[in-house]
Design an enzyme around this catalytic site. Structure first.
Site, short mmCIF file in Angstrom:
data_model
loop_
_atom_site.label_atom_id
_atom_site.label_comp_id
_atom_site.label_asym_id
_atom_site.label_seq_id
_atom_site.Cartn_x
_atom_site.Cartn_y
_atom_site.Cartn_z
N SER A 1 7.78 4.02 -5.21
CA SER A 1 7.66 5.18 -5.92
C SER A 1 8.18 5.16 -7.43
O SER A 1 8.74 5.98 -7.76
CB SER A 1 8.11 6.54 -5.12
OG SER A 1 7.50 6.84 -4.14
N ARG B 1 0.63 -1.10 0.12
CA ARG B 1 0.04 0.08 -0.08
C ARG B 1 0.84 1.23 0.02
O ARG B 1 2.06 1.30 0.42
CB ARG B 1 -0.74 0.05 1.40
CG ARG B 1 -0.30 0.21 2.48
CD ARG B 1 -1.18 0.28 3.77
NE ARG B 1 -2.38 -0.89 3.61
CZ ARG B 1 -3.58 -0.54 3.33
NH1 ARG B 1 -4.09 0.57 3.21
NH2 ARG B 1 -4.23 -1.70 3.41
N GLY C 1 6.69 -1.97 -4.68
CA GLY C 1 6.88 -1.29 -3.56
C GLY C 1 5.69 -0.13 -3.49
O GLY C 1 5.18 0.24 -4.40
N HIS C 2 5.64 0.38 -2.20
CA HIS C 2 4.79 1.35 -2.04
C HIS C 2 4.58 2.52 -2.80
O HIS C 2 5.90 2.97 -3.16
CB HIS C 2 4.63 1.79 -0.43
CG HIS C 2 6.22 2.61 -0.07
ND1 HIS C 2 6.17 3.89 -0.28
CD2 HIS C 2 7.30 2.27 0.27
CE1 HIS C 2 7.43 4.24 0.20
NE2 HIS C 2 8.02 3.28 0.40
N ASN C 3 3.63 3.00 -3.45
CA ASN C 3 3.40 4.18 -4.10
C ASN C 3 3.95 4.00 -5.69
O ASN C 3 4.07 5.12 -6.30
CB ASN C 3 3.96 5.48 -3.56
CG ASN C 3 3.10 6.02 -2.42
OD1 ASN C 3 3.76 5.65 -1.23
ND2 ASN C 3 1.95 6.50 -2.64
#
Length: 332
Positions: free
Chosen positions: A262, A221, A242-244
């Site tokens: 990201s 998330r 990975g997140h974002n």
């Protein structure tokens, strides 16, 4: 047992039959294991040499095939043998696991959950508060879907998968066993008093339509906002997102590859097996990252990258050739 004539199979894939066979076809199999009642395929000319020793009575082949089928054997010529074979495989596919009841009496479904028509939920599942399951969703045993998630029409979630709170999955998706959608992103910061301090991950995951996520893969998330997978993305087993991170449409990630936080992928990006992508990196539309490569900077659209650290493929091949020559010369 299912059985089809060659003419019946050709009605499905709309190819051109060369040769003839009186055999009814009962199954699909690879060339070296096929029996005389089975159909195989030749998707690349380099496999033509195996046809003579194969016992298959029929093969689906590309139009550029350069061999003859032989006595009581036949080819079905098509533009793309791989795609045509996928249609034949669907014909012979065995039935999926049986649900005796649409919602098993040992499933836990919160009273506030909204369940669409034709939904099937297996034993041991947990469906949390305010979850919305659209029509014809199939959830196999021992799946967990936590609060406020939405699952789109015709999506299939296999056993052991966990969909954490506030995540959204589109229509016609497949989530394979033990995949995890919406676990916390890997966010920690050093603190002189406490060591490593956990950064709360309060975002979610949004998955588009027609996405497939392999077994034991993880989509984290967002720290804030969302980790996003666009329509038609295909994620292999044991992949980390990975997140974002944000994936465009129809991206492919092969097994053991990973995106740090990201990362942005454009449309149609291909990430090879065991490749790794540094955080805050952008990879443009149609770019390819070769297996085992490590990307540490942005990649323009359409480029093919190889090596660790990854460089353009032609440069990587030149480097490897020079290194090989140096090593060879040092042994003289």
């Amino acid at each position: 047992m299912k059985s089809y004539s060659i003419q019946e199979l050709n009605e499905v894939i709309n190819g051109v039959i060369y040769g003839n066979t009186s055999q009814n076809i009962t199954a699909t199999e690879q060339l070296d294991k096929a029996t005389n009642t089975e159909i195989s395929f030749i998707g690349n000319k380099k496999y033509e040499k195996y046809w003579q020793d194969s016992k298959a009575c029929v093969a689906i082949v590309n139009e550029d095939i350069s061999i003859e089928p032989g006595e009581n054997r036949a080819f079905i010529k098509v533009k793309n043998a791989d795609l045509a074979m996928s249609q034949i495989l669907a014909l012979f596919a065995p039935p999926t696991p049986v649900f005796h009841n649409d919602i098993h009496d040992r499933a836990v479904v919160d009273e506030s959950a909204i369940i669409g028509d034709g939904v099937r939920i297996g034993a041991g599942c947990y469906i949390g508060p305010k979850v919305k399951l659209a029509d014809n969703v199939t959830i196999y045993p021992n799946v967990t879907i936590l609060d406020d998630c939405t699952i789109g029409k015709n999506t299939i979630i296999w056993s052991g998968a966990v969909i954490r709170e506030r995540c959204h999955i589109g229509n016609d998706c497949i989530i394979h066993p033990n995949a995890t959608i919406g676990a916390d992103g890997f966010g920690f910061r050093p603190c002189s008093e406490k060591g490593l301090v956990k950064i709360p991950q309060i975002g979610n995951v949004i998955i588009g339509n027609g996405v497939e996520i392999g077994a034991n893969s993880c989509v984290d998330r967002g720290k804030f906002s969302s980790t996003i997978l666009g329509d038609g993305c295909k994620i292999d087993n044991l992949v980390q997102i990975g997140h974002n991170s944000k994936l465009g449409k129809f991206c492919i990630m092969a097994g053991n590859s990973g995106l740090a936080g990201s990362v942005t992928l454009g449309n149609g990006v291909i990430i090879g097996g065991s490749a790794s992508i540094k955080d805050h990196t952008t990879i443009g539309d149609g770019a390819i990252v070769g297996a085992g490569s490590g990307v540490t900077g942005d990649v323009p659209a359409g480029k093919t990258m190889l090596g660790y650290p990854a460089v353009e493929a032609r440069d990587a091949l030149k480097q490897w050739a020079i290194l090989k020559r140096l090593v060879s010369d040092s042994k003289k």
